[in-house]
Design an enzyme around this catalytic site. Structure first.
Site, PDB file in Angstrom:
ATOM      1  N   ASP A   7      38.114  44.188  37.383  1.00 10.06           N
ATOM      2  CA  ASP A   7      37.555  45.534  37.540  1.00 10.06           C
ATOM      3  C   ASP A   7      38.531  46.508  36.872  1.00 10.06           C
ATOM      4  O   ASP A   7      39.480  46.095  36.185  1.00 10.06           O
ATOM      5  CB  ASP A   7      37.279  45.850  39.018  1.00 10.06           C
ATOM      6  N   THR A  68      43.785  43.983  44.544  1.00  9.84           N
ATOM      7  CA  THR A  68      44.467  43.096  45.495  1.00  9.84           C
ATOM      8  C   THR A  68      44.175  41.616  45.277  1.00  9.84           C
ATOM      9  O   THR A  68      44.873  40.773  45.854  1.00  9.84           O
ATOM     10  CB  THR A  68      44.016  43.431  46.929  1.00  9.84           C
ATOM     11  N   HIS A 135      42.158  14.901  50.067  1.00  5.83           N
ATOM     12  CA  HIS A 135      41.837  16.217  49.504  1.00  5.83           C
ATOM     13  C   HIS A 135      40.379  16.254  49.031  1.00  5.83           C
ATOM     14  O   HIS A 135      39.676  17.242  49.231  1.00  5.83           O
ATOM     15  CB  HIS A 135      42.780  16.551  48.346  1.00  5.83           C
TER      16      HIS A 135
HETATM   17  C1  RB5 Z   1      39.522  49.243  43.642  1.00  2.97           C
HETATM   18  O1  RB5 Z   1      40.068  50.449  44.065  1.00  2.97           O
HETATM   19  C2  RB5 Z   1      39.905  48.126  44.596  1.00  2.97           C
HETATM   20  O2  RB5 Z   1      39.274  48.296  45.811  1.00  2.97           O
HETATM   21  C3  RB5 Z   1      39.587  46.775  43.987  1.00  2.97           C
HETATM   22  O3  RB5 Z   1      40.246  46.642  42.778  1.00  2.97           O
HETATM   23  C4  RB5 Z   1      40.006  45.551  44.778  1.00  2.97           C
HETATM   24  O4  RB5 Z   1      41.346  45.634  45.172  1.00  2.97           O
HETATM   25  C5  RB5 Z   1      39.134  45.136  45.888  1.00  2.97           C
HETATM   26  O5  RB5 Z   1      39.379  44.126  46.556  1.00  2.97           O
END
Ligand code: RB5
Length: 153
Positions: A7, A68, A135
């Site tokens: 993103d 994240t 596994h």
């Molecule tokens: C975008 O601000 C953020 O929410 C996205 O990049 C991500 O961390 C979502 O899990």
């Protein structure tokens, strides 16, 4: 084939990973499915595109970056056949392959630095699945969860 996506929050890290893939990926080519700007967008759209490609192409791998790594891993794991792992250490990158036969790595640009991300991607792509019976048995049980879910639809 390696499918790459991010993103807006992950865009710069994705670009850095792509540059290192050109050096390190050997004979594995990659395709960048976007995004191509830092304009705000919704991470499930890219997670879905990458995960669809990985689930449709045997042996394919995916790399997804958001702020994240969490949104990407949640969304990607909704697709059958996807074993996405959110990775923050070298050991997690290695074990996601060795034990879980993960086919997508997700990374957080606000959690780890670019050098670490490039290193973890390299480890992820170069580490094989152990293939041990225990596994494989556990992975088969994950597939069984998918089948049970689909039967309820
Ligand atoms: C975008 O601000 C953020 O929410 C996205 O990049 C991500 O961390 C979502 O899990």
């Amino acid at each position: 084939m390696i499918y790459v996506g991010s993103d807006h929050a992950g865009y710069e890290m994705k670009e850095a990973i792509k540059a290192s893939l050109k050096d390190n990926a050997g004979d594995m080519n990659f395709v960048d499915l976007g995004v191509f700007t830092t304009d705000s967008m919704d991470y499930p759209d890219i997670a879905r595109e990458v995960a669809e490609k990985v689930s449709e192409n045997h042996g394919a791998m995916g790399i997804l970056v958001c702020g994240t790594g969490t949104g990407m891993v949640i969304a990607a794991n909704k697709l059958n056949g996807i074993r996405a792992a959110a990775v923050t250490t070298d050991a997690m990158a290695e074990m996601a392959r060795r034990h879980n036969n993960a086919n997508i790595i997700t990374l957080g640009s606000r959690i780890i630095d670019q050098e670490s991300a490039k290193r973890m991607v390299k480890i992820f792509l170069e580490t094989p699945f152990d293939g041990d019976e225990r596994h494989q048995r556990r992975i088969d049980k994950i597939s069984e969860i998918e089948r049970a879910r689909d039967e309820k639809k």
